[in-house]
Enzyme design. Structure first.
Site, PDB file in Angstrom:
ATOM      1  N   GLY A  11      30.068  55.049  30.471  1.00  0.00           N
ATOM      2  CA  GLY A  11      30.379  54.436  31.767  1.00  0.00           C
ATOM      3  C   GLY A  11      31.367  55.328  32.491  1.00  0.00           C
ATOM      4  N   ALA A  13      31.279  57.297  34.921  1.00  0.00           N
ATOM      5  CA  ALA A  13      31.339  57.370  36.380  1.00  0.00           C
ATOM      6  C   ALA A  13      31.886  56.081  36.986  1.00  0.00           C
ATOM      7  CB  ALA A  13      29.945  57.657  36.939  1.00  0.00           C
ATOM      8  N   ALA A  17      36.723  53.935  33.685  1.00  0.00           N
ATOM      9  CA  ALA A  17      36.791  55.320  33.209  1.00  0.00           C
ATOM     10  C   ALA A  17      37.651  56.176  34.142  1.00  0.00           C
ATOM     11  CB  ALA A  17      35.381  55.902  33.098  1.00  0.00           C
ATOM     12  N   ARG A  92      26.663  41.934  35.332  1.00  0.00           N
ATOM     13  CA  ARG A  92      25.871  40.750  35.692  1.00  0.00           C
ATOM     14  C   ARG A  92      25.537  40.829  37.167  1.00  0.00           C
ATOM     15  NH1 ARG A  92      27.220  35.024  33.171  1.00  0.00           N
ATOM     16  NH2 ARG A  92      25.415  33.869  33.858  1.00  0.00           N
ATOM     17  N   ARG A  98      22.577  34.419  31.831  1.00  0.00           N
ATOM     18  CA  ARG A  98      23.442  34.951  30.778  1.00  0.00           C
ATOM     19  C   ARG A  98      22.612  35.628  29.683  1.00  0.00           C
ATOM     20  NH1 ARG A  98      27.598  33.972  27.015  1.00  0.00           N
ATOM     21  NH2 ARG A  98      26.142  32.955  25.623  1.00  0.00           N
ATOM     22  N   VAL A 129      34.568  48.295  25.139  1.00  0.00           N
ATOM     23  CA  VAL A 129      35.216  47.641  26.282  1.00  0.00           C
ATOM     24  C   VAL A 129      34.173  46.860  27.088  1.00  0.00           C
ATOM     25  CG1 VAL A 129      36.505  48.058  28.430  1.00  0.00           C
ATOM     26  CG2 VAL A 129      36.992  49.445  26.403  1.00  0.00           C
ATOM     27  N   ASN A 131      31.361  44.516  28.443  1.00  0.00           N
ATOM     28  CA  ASN A 131      31.117  43.108  28.070  1.00  0.00           C
ATOM     29  C   ASN A 131      29.650  42.788  27.819  1.00  0.00           C
ATOM     30  OD1 ASN A 131      33.658  41.909  27.978  1.00  0.00           O
ATOM     31  ND2 ASN A 131      33.821  42.062  30.204  1.00  0.00           N
ATOM     32  N   ASP A 159      44.013  41.323  27.295  1.00  0.00           N
ATOM     33  CA  ASP A 159      44.429  39.912  27.232  1.00  0.00           C
ATOM     34  C   ASP A 159      45.817  39.804  26.598  1.00  0.00           C
ATOM     35  OD1 ASP A 159      41.755  38.973  28.126  1.00  0.00           O
ATOM     36  OD2 ASP A 159      41.144  39.912  26.255  1.00  0.00           O
ATOM     37  N   ARG A 162      48.359  40.958  29.120  1.00  0.00           N
ATOM     38  CA  ARG A 162      48.532  39.924  30.152  1.00  0.00           C
ATOM     39  C   ARG A 162      49.412  38.796  29.631  1.00  0.00           C
ATOM     40  NH1 ARG A 162      42.048  39.681  31.518  1.00  0.00           N
ATOM     41  NH2 ARG A 162      42.035  41.126  33.283  1.00  0.00           N
ATOM     42  N   HIS A 187      36.616  37.948  23.760  1.00  0.00           N
ATOM     43  CA  HIS A 187      37.134  38.372  25.070  1.00  0.00           C
ATOM     44  C   HIS A 187      36.310  37.646  26.132  1.00  0.00           C
ATOM     45  CE1 HIS A 187      38.470  40.538  28.521  1.00  0.00           C
ATOM     46  NE2 HIS A 187      37.226  40.869  28.792  1.00  0.00           N
TER      47      HIS A 187
END
Ligand code: NAX
Length: 335
Positions: A11, A13, A17, A92, A98, A129, A131, A159, A162, A187
């Site tokens: 990922g 681009a 990243a 998504r 889902r 990382v 999902n 998380d 945070r 996560h």
């Protein structure tokens, strides 16, 4: 002279990243003495954008950064990899079920698992990382049977960061004075941020190091508003920024990998999604976030923490969700 290590970012681009690559290149993850070769994987469609990222990496003029290899071929990206940040995933889209999202991702992480199995070093450290991170990590490990399953982890460090930051601001202390916050589970919005065993250093007020619940003195807030604020923090960032967390996600990915390579400090633990070994009664063979300590690049799940009835109910909810995700993923993978 230290030999460079091969670090893969998928990922490459994308927006996470973009923040992560600078941290890697400047030495804040693998250290200021460790040169790196970057292997940047993205899909064919993004190769032009990725070329722009490569130009910027070159223009950083940083001495630790040796080779930079952009590619759309997992076989090339994962060749002799020492560390891999699997950030790229299918987002998504509007109207997407889902199940369809899970199906798309299961296939990406199956392919990447197979490529890791064939081409990476057997001691490669993999951080997922993208999902759904926990289940993607499980799939990836499943398709890389020649690599120990302990080498596959999912990111819940954002998380954790945070939760630590919110407790610190609630108590009016600097963030590094709060330690040993735990993220249990997935996560996702079922994760359980737990401060039962966390401590805060209040020596400035003469109280010394005390437990967070003792300092906060408000269990209703800790078990209610606090938990829900952390569970929904990602959504709150999207609502405000119209894009998902990127700078903070990249920082957390760097924190996770740095601790994995360098170890945790004495008396401190961090949270990572790891393949469950049954600790705390969590079903085996789901990727579940536990508190871990790390030494010599190997993590151990912290044992013996007391789990209250309230915590147990939260652990059950998030474990159940992960069990469901796994079941759905297995259905997709059926021949
Ligand atoms: P972006 O959409 O900006 O970038 C994703 C990149 O992945 C794109 O360039 C895309 O072309 C690429 N990609 C898609 N399929 C690929 C494949 N098969 N191989 C290689 N590259 C591929 O997303 P970004 O904001 O960077 O987020 C990346 C992922 O992180 C998402 O799945 C996101 O949900 C997840 N997150 C996970 C977090 C965590 O704490 N675990 C927090 C932040 C973030 O939400």
């Amino acid at each position: 002279m230290t030999e460079p290590i091969n670090v893969v970012v998928t990922g490459a681009a994308g927006q996470i990243a973009y923040s992560l690559l600078y941290q890697l290149a400047v030495g804040s993850v693998f250290g200021p003495e460790q040169p790196i070769n970057l292997r940047l994987l993205d899909i064919e469609l993004m190769m032009n954008v990725l070329q722009g990222v490569v130009m910027e990496l070159e223009d950083l003029a940083l001495p630790l950064l040796r080779e930079i290899l952009p590619t759309a071929d997992p076989a090339v990206a994962f060749k002799d990899a020492d560390a891999a940040f699997l950030v790229g995933a299918m987002p998504r889209k509007q109207g997407m079920e889902r199940k369809d999202l899970l199906a798309a991702n299961v296939n990406i992480f199956k392919d990447q698992g197979e490529a890791l199995d064939k081409f990476a070093r057997k001691d490669v450290k993999v951080l997922v990382v993208g999902n759904p991170a926990n289940t993607n990590a499980l799939i990836c490990s499943h398709y890389a049977p020649s690599i120990p399953k302990e080498n596959f982890t999912a990111m819940t460090r954002l998380d954790q960061n945070r939760a630590q930051a919110l407790v610190a601001s609630h108590l009016g202390v600097q963030v590094d004075q709060v330690k040993n916050v735990i993220i249990w589970g997935n996560h996702s919005s079922t994760q359980y941020p737990d401060v039962t065993h966390a401590t805060v250093n209040l020596s400035k007020t003469g109280k010394g190091v005390i437990s967070v619940p003792e300092a906060v003195k408000d269990n209703e807030w800790l078990n209610g508003e606090f938990v829900s604020a952390i569970q929904k923090r990602g959504a709150a960032v999207i609502a405000a920024r119209k894009m998902s967390s990127a700078m903070s996600a990249a920082k957390a990915a760097g924190d996770h990998m740095r601790d994995w390579f360098n170890g945790t400090k004495d008396g401190q633990w961090v949270s990572m999604g790891v393949v469950s070994d049954g600790s705390y009664g969590i079903p085996k063979d789901i990727v579940f976030s536990f508190p871990v300590t790390i030494k010599n690049k190997k993590f151990s799940i912290v044992q013996g923490l007391e789990i209250s009835d309230f915590s147990r109910s939260k652990l059950n909810i998030t474990a159940e969700e992960l069990g469901e995700e796994c079941k759905e993923a297995r259905q997709v993978l059926k021949p």
